[in-house]
Design a protein around this motif. Sequence first.
Motif, PDB file in Angstrom:
ATOM      1  N   GLU A  24       0.853  -1.191   0.000  1.00 29.05           N
ATOM      2  CA  GLU A  24       0.000   0.000   0.000  1.00 29.05           C
ATOM      3  C   GLU A  24       0.886   1.236   0.000  1.00 29.05           C
ATOM      4  N   ASN A  25       0.511   2.214  -0.830  1.00 25.65           N
ATOM      5  CA  ASN A  25       1.247   3.483  -0.871  1.00 25.65           C
ATOM      6  C   ASN A  25       1.161   4.176   0.472  1.00 25.65           C
ATOM      7  N   ARG A  26       2.222   4.884   0.780  1.00 25.15           N
ATOM      8  CA  ARG A  26       2.256   5.679   2.008  1.00 25.15           C
ATOM      9  C   ARG A  26       2.364   7.138   1.605  1.00 25.15           C
ATOM     10  N   GLY A  27       1.254   7.821   1.530  1.00 24.12           N
ATOM     11  CA  GLY A  27       1.297   9.255   1.253  1.00 24.12           C
ATOM     12  C   GLY A  27       0.929   9.622  -0.171  1.00 24.12           C
ATOM     13  N   THR A  28       1.719   9.228  -1.176  1.00 24.85           N
ATOM     14  CA  THR A  28       1.456   9.666  -2.545  1.00 24.85           C
ATOM     15  C   THR A  28       0.960   8.505  -3.395  1.00 24.85           C
ATOM     16  N   THR A  29       0.384   8.831  -4.534  1.00 24.57           N
ATOM     17  CA  THR A  29      -0.153   7.797  -5.413  1.00 24.57           C
ATOM     18  C   THR A  29       0.926   7.073  -6.195  1.00 24.57           C
ATOM     19  N   ASP A  30       2.123   7.646  -6.299  1.00 26.67           N
ATOM     20  CA  ASP A  30       3.161   7.007  -7.102  1.00 26.67           C
ATOM     21  C   ASP A  30       4.167   6.205  -6.277  1.00 26.67           C
ATOM     22  N   GLY A  31       3.948   6.049  -4.979  1.00 21.97           N
ATOM     23  CA  GLY A  31       4.865   5.284  -4.149  1.00 21.97           C
ATOM     24  C   GLY A  31       6.074   6.089  -3.704  1.00 21.97           C
ATOM     25  N   GLY A  32       6.171   7.367  -4.093  1.00 25.94           N
ATOM     26  CA  GLY A  32       7.341   8.183  -3.822  1.00 25.94           C
ATOM     27  C   GLY A  32       7.705   8.333  -2.357  1.00 25.94           C
ATOM     28  N   ASP A  33       6.733   8.219  -1.472  1.00 24.69           N
ATOM     29  CA  ASP A  33       7.024   8.298  -0.042  1.00 24.69           C
ATOM     30  C   ASP A  33       7.207   6.916   0.557  1.00 24.69           C
ATOM     31  N   GLY A  34       7.297   5.928  -0.268  1.00 26.53           N
ATOM     32  CA  GLY A  34       7.443   4.569   0.224  1.00 26.53           C
ATOM     33  C   GLY A  34       6.111   3.860   0.298  1.00 26.53           C
ATOM     34  N   CYS A  35       6.135   2.744   1.000  1.00 22.35           N
ATOM     35  CA  CYS A  35       4.932   1.926   1.052  1.00 22.35           C
ATOM     36  C   CYS A  35       4.922   1.093   2.323  1.00 22.35           C
ATOM     37  N   VAL A  36       3.806   0.411   2.521  1.00 21.15           N
ATOM     38  CA  VAL A  36       3.652  -0.515   3.626  1.00 21.15           C
ATOM     39  C   VAL A  36       3.572  -1.918   3.027  1.00 21.15           C
ATOM     40  N   ILE A  37       4.539  -2.742   3.390  1.00 21.85           N
ATOM     41  CA  ILE A  37       4.604  -4.129   2.916  1.00 21.85           C
ATOM     42  C   ILE A  37       3.788  -5.002   3.862  1.00 21.85           C
ATOM     43  N   LYS A  38       2.903  -5.814   3.303  1.00 24.57           N
ATOM     44  CA  LYS A  38       2.079  -6.706   4.111  1.00 24.57           C
ATOM     45  C   LYS A  38       2.810  -8.042   4.296  1.00 24.57           C
ATOM     46  N   LEU A  39       2.939  -8.468   5.539  1.00 26.65           N
ATOM     47  CA  LEU A  39       3.589  -9.732   5.864  1.00 26.65           C
ATOM     48  C   LEU A  39       2.559 -10.727   6.386  1.00 26.65           C
ATOM     49  N   LYS A  40       3.012 -11.918   6.707  1.00 30.23           N
ATOM     50  CA  LYS A  40       2.117 -12.930   7.274  1.00 30.23           C
ATOM     51  C   LYS A  40       1.641 -12.496   8.652  1.00 30.23           C
ATOM     52  N   LYS A  41       0.544 -13.079   9.094  1.00 35.74           N
ATOM     53  CA  LYS A  41      -0.039 -12.834  10.415  1.00 35.74           C
ATOM     54  C   LYS A  41      -0.433 -11.371  10.624  1.00 35.74           C
ATOM     55  N   GLY A  42      -0.777 -10.672   9.540  1.00 39.50           N
ATOM     56  CA  GLY A  42      -1.260  -9.305   9.640  1.00 39.50           C
ATOM     57  C   GLY A  42      -0.202  -8.258   9.972  1.00 39.50           C
ATOM     58  N   ARG A  43       1.052  -8.648   9.999  1.00 41.49           N
ATOM     59  CA  ARG A  43       2.120  -7.687  10.304  1.00 41.49           C
ATOM     60  C   ARG A  43       2.485  -6.894   9.053  1.00 41.49           C
ATOM     61  N   THR A  44       3.060  -5.713   9.272  1.00 45.73           N
ATOM     62  CA  THR A  44       3.467  -4.855   8.156  1.00 45.73           C
ATOM     63  C   THR A  44       4.846  -4.254   8.431  1.00 45.73           C
ATOM     64  N   LEU A  45       5.489  -3.823   7.366  1.00 43.51           N
ATOM     65  CA  LEU A  45       6.759  -3.095   7.449  1.00 43.51           C
ATOM     66  C   LEU A  45       6.688  -1.910   6.504  1.00 43.51           C
ATOM     67  N   GLN A  46       7.269  -0.788   6.914  1.00 46.55           N
ATOM     68  CA  GLN A  46       7.328   0.372   6.031  1.00 46.55           C
ATOM     69  C   GLN A  46       8.635   0.325   5.260  1.00 46.55           C
ATOM     70  N   ALA A  47       8.567   0.734   3.999  1.00 43.76           N
ATOM     71  CA  ALA A  47       9.763   0.717   3.159  1.00 43.76           C
ATOM     72  C   ALA A  47       9.748   1.883   2.188  1.00 43.76           C
ATOM     73  N   SER A  48      10.905   2.483   2.004  1.00 38.37           N
ATOM     74  CA  SER A  48      11.066   3.471   0.937  1.00 38.37           C
ATOM     75  C   SER A  48      12.339   3.164   0.155  1.00 38.37           C
ATOM     76  N   LEU A  49      13.338   2.603   0.847  1.00 41.42           N
ATOM     77  CA  LEU A  49      14.576   2.168   0.213  1.00 41.42           C
ATOM     78  C   LEU A  49      14.583   0.643   0.264  1.00 41.42           C
ATOM     79  N   VAL A  50      14.741   0.010  -0.903  1.00 41.44           N
ATOM     80  CA  VAL A  50      14.649  -1.456  -0.962  1.00 41.44           C
ATOM     81  C   VAL A  50      15.913  -2.066  -1.558  1.00 41.44           C
ATOM     82  N   TRP A  51      16.107  -3.334  -1.235  1.00 41.03           N
ATOM     83  CA  TRP A  51      17.195  -4.144  -1.753  1.00 41.03           C
ATOM     84  C   TRP A  51      16.508  -5.313  -2.443  1.00 41.03           C
ATOM     85  N   MET A  52      16.757  -5.446  -3.739  1.00 42.83           N
ATOM     86  CA  MET A  52      16.117  -6.499  -4.521  1.00 42.83           C
ATOM     87  C   MET A  52      17.166  -7.231  -5.343  1.00 42.83           C
TER      88      MET A  52
END
Length: 142
Positions: A24-52
């Motif tokens: 889910e986007n955090r703030g802007t429609t283009d993901g520019g402020d990062g996002c909220v990553i959904k994990l198992k068991k309803g947990r989430t993490l915020q991310a703006s800088l990623v390693w892929m």
Amino acid sequence: MNQNTERKRPPPLKVLSGQLRTAENRGTTDGGDGCVIKLKKGRTLQASLVWMQGTVLEVHLDRNTVLLIDETGTFAVQGVNNIPRGKPCLSQGKYVMVMGVILALSPEPVVRAVKMADLSELAAVHRRMWKLEVEELQQLLA
């Protein structure tokens, strides 16, 4: 983005492209402020800088982009012409690591590269371990 904002940015979060696609986007429609990553068991993490990590599918130097694929789908990386020592990574079939800022989540994740590295020499090992590394880090952080 000013220098103070860059310094406050948390360390990169290891993610899979499929996780960004459903984030889910955090703030802007283009993901520019990062996002909220959904994990198992309803947990989430915020991310703006990623390693892929992923395999290079297409290289478009004229558009300053490459298309990569990991085991969960494709993602685009922009700004590749500006990465120091990034050129060796820019050939089809290479297995690479990308660290970057999230620019968009859908329909396909887009990351602006900050760093790239060629992991092709030990690609089989990196590819097998990547999903486990992602899961382990996310469990520690959640």
